[in-house]
Write a protein that holds these residues in place. Structure first.
Motif, PDB file in Angstrom:
ATOM      1  N   TRP A 144     -54.268   3.019  80.962  1.00  0.00           N
ATOM      2  CA  TRP A 144     -53.031   2.916  81.738  1.00  0.00           C
ATOM      3  C   TRP A 144     -52.074   4.067  81.470  1.00  0.00           C
ATOM      4  CZ3 TRP A 144     -53.882  -0.661  85.207  1.00  0.00           C
ATOM      5  CH2 TRP A 144     -54.766  -1.704  84.900  1.00  0.00           C
ATOM      6  N   ALA A 145     -52.130   4.638  80.300  1.00  0.00           N
ATOM      7  CA  ALA A 145     -51.238   5.750  79.953  1.00  0.00           C
ATOM      8  C   ALA A 145     -51.850   6.552  78.817  1.00  0.00           C
ATOM      9  CB  ALA A 145     -49.863   5.228  79.539  1.00  0.00           C
ATOM     10  N   GLU A 146     -51.927   7.853  78.990  1.00  0.00           N
ATOM     11  CA  GLU A 146     -52.492   8.716  77.958  1.00  0.00           C
ATOM     12  C   GLU A 146     -51.483   9.052  76.881  1.00  0.00           C
ATOM     13  OE1 GLU A 146     -54.078  12.156  79.824  1.00  0.00           O
ATOM     14  OE2 GLU A 146     -55.688  11.078  80.860  1.00  0.00           O
ATOM     15  N   GLU A 147     -50.195   9.016  77.243  1.00  0.00           N
ATOM     16  CA  GLU A 147     -49.128   9.371  76.308  1.00  0.00           C
ATOM     17  C   GLU A 147     -48.009   8.335  76.377  1.00  0.00           C
ATOM     18  OE1 GLU A 147     -47.863  13.200  77.548  1.00  0.00           O
ATOM     19  OE2 GLU A 147     -49.581  14.256  76.668  1.00  0.00           O
ATOM     20  N   PRO A 148     -47.176   8.262  75.337  1.00  0.00           N
ATOM     21  CA  PRO A 148     -46.025   7.350  75.385  1.00  0.00           C
ATOM     22  C   PRO A 148     -45.109   7.696  76.553  1.00  0.00           C
ATOM     23  CG  PRO A 148     -46.325   8.252  73.174  1.00  0.00           C
ATOM     24  CD  PRO A 148     -47.239   9.022  74.077  1.00  0.00           C
ATOM     25  N   TYR A 149     -44.496   6.682  77.121  1.00  0.00           N
ATOM     26  CA  TYR A 149     -43.537   6.893  78.204  1.00  0.00           C
ATOM     27  C   TYR A 149     -42.411   5.893  78.022  1.00  0.00           C
ATOM     28  CZ  TYR A 149     -41.783   7.992  82.876  1.00  0.00           C
ATOM     29  OH  TYR A 149     -40.991   8.418  83.935  1.00  0.00           O
ATOM     30  N   VAL A 150     -41.180   6.398  77.872  1.00  0.00           N
ATOM     31  CA  VAL A 150     -40.033   5.552  77.545  1.00  0.00           C
ATOM     32  C   VAL A 150     -39.032   5.548  78.693  1.00  0.00           C
ATOM     33  CG1 VAL A 150     -38.076   5.208  75.992  1.00  0.00           C
ATOM     34  CG2 VAL A 150     -40.294   5.936  75.074  1.00  0.00           C
ATOM     35  N   VAL A 151     -38.723   4.345  79.165  1.00  0.00           N
ATOM     36  CA  VAL A 151     -37.672   4.145  80.159  1.00  0.00           C
ATOM     37  C   VAL A 151     -36.539   3.389  79.472  1.00  0.00           C
ATOM     38  CG1 VAL A 151     -37.078   3.165  82.407  1.00  0.00           C
ATOM     39  CG2 VAL A 151     -39.417   3.977  81.982  1.00  0.00           C
ATOM     40  N   VAL A 152     -35.355   3.990  79.434  1.00  0.00           N
ATOM     41  CA  VAL A 152     -34.199   3.333  78.835  1.00  0.00           C
ATOM     42  C   VAL A 152     -33.357   2.728  79.950  1.00  0.00           C
ATOM     43  CG1 VAL A 152     -32.096   3.629  77.491  1.00  0.00           C
ATOM     44  CG2 VAL A 152     -34.165   4.834  76.824  1.00  0.00           C
ATOM     45  N   SER A 153     -33.033   1.451  79.784  1.00  0.00           N
ATOM     46  CA  SER A 153     -32.318   0.704  80.814  1.00  0.00           C
ATOM     47  C   SER A 153     -30.888   0.441  80.374  1.00  0.00           C
ATOM     48  CB  SER A 153     -33.054  -0.622  81.070  1.00  0.00           C
ATOM     49  OG  SER A 153     -32.333  -1.445  81.931  1.00  0.00           O
TER      50      SER A 153
END
Length: 330
Positions: free
Chosen positions: A207-216
């Motif tokens: 689903w994802a090769e690298e970390p991905y951060v969404v800040v809400s």
């Protein structure tokens, strides 16, 4: 830097839930014209001030009223549902709107005992959240452990999953190799620590090769700092009221909220809630937003701003899009 929007379909005092849902769909079209990356809707049950109780249904309406922006949920509360049904719902969304659907997943259960009973799930339903997420993802890959069961049309579809988390939930996102959506509800230091653990423990996945951060977080931009802060007052007060009364009410005009006879504790909580959000002139908001992104190394910011005045709200999002230099793809 990507900017996105979460709309909880707030009900405004004197209006109706039906109007709130239509406002959400119209607002999504306006946000798309401003160049935002994605538009998400939420799941709340038996909440007088929030109309969004069926996020996949509402997401379908939003996707049908837009053409470019990614559409999804922030999120579907998985403990309330069977993973097979959730997979099928997102499979249908992806089939109808290929390449535009996000599957944001949360672990919250019903707000009250009555709601949990009506949903058929108790407080302990959230204890198995990790297993529920694994089972759900398995319906997309075919690795779910139910012989002869196929989650058509989800099986083989590439819906984008996101995990909504606070604190230890970031560890699950890292373990499963999923993008993380997180809010600074426990303070900036706790947010930074959770994001650091997520990045350090991230395991690449299909689903994802690298970390991905969404800040809400809530963000309001206006010509003056006072006007921007006032834009956030209605929802901030509804949040404070819910803590002491157990009910999240419809949004009231900010002038009426500020004139209410609050207790010292309520007024302190209101100020604390507003202080924990981003508001100000374009220059001030840019500084606050830049500091948040620098602290978290966020890949994306998800604005959760609600307001009593829909026109002023859209103006705020337009100002935010301008300071972020968003561009609408040709």
């Amino acid at each position: 830097m990507k900017l996105s929007v979460l709309d909880r379909s707030p009900v405004r005092r004197g209006s109706t839930p039906a109007r709130a849902l239509r406002d959400t769909v119209a607002f999504a079209a306006g946000v798309e014209r401003l160049g935002y990356h994605r538009f998400w809707v939420s799941e709340h049950h038996s909440v007088p001030g929030v109309a969004g109780s069926a996020p996949t249904v509402l997401a379908a309406a939003v996707a049908g009223a837009t053409s470019r922006i990614r559409v999804g949920t922030g999120g579907v509360m998985l403990p309330n549902h069977r993973p097979l049904v959730v997979a099928e719902q997102f499979g249908v969304l992806e089939a109808l709107h290929p390449g535009r659907i996000d599957m944001g997943l949360g672990r919250s259960v019903g707000f009250t005992g009555g709601v949990r009973e009506a949903l058929g799930h108790g407080k302990d339903a959230a204890d198995d959240f990790g297993a529920q997420v694994r089972e759900l993802l398995g319906f997309f890959t075919g690795g779910h452990g139910y012989p002869g069961v196929h989650a058509y049309p989800a099986e083989g579809a590439r819906v984008a999953p996101f995990l909504l988390a606070t604190g230890s939930g970031a560890d699950l996102a890292a373990e499963l190799g999923l993008p993380l959506v997180i809010a600074p509800v426990r303070g900036e230091q706790a947010l930074k620590e959770a994001v650091t653990r997520y990045r350090d423990g991230f395991r690449p996945s299909a689903w994802a090769e690298e970390p991905y951060v969404v800040v809400s977080t809530a963000i309001a931009v206006a010509e003056t700092a006072a006007d921007a802060r006032r834009l956030l007052v209605s929802e901030a007060w509804a949040t404070v009221y819910s803590r002491s009364h157990g009910v999240f009410p419809p949004l009231s005009p900010p002038a009426e909220v500020l004139a209410l006879p609050m207790t010292d504790r309520e007024r302190r909580r209101l100020e604390e809630t507003l202080d924990g959000q981003i508001s100000g002139t374009p220059a001030e908001a840019a500084d606050w937003l830049g500091a948040l992104v620098e602290t978290t190394a966020a890949d994306e910011v998800l604005s959760t701003t609600a307001a009593y005045d829909q026109t002023a709200r859209l103006d705020s999002f337009a100002a935010l899009a301008e300071l972020a230099d968003l561009r609408v793809p040709a």
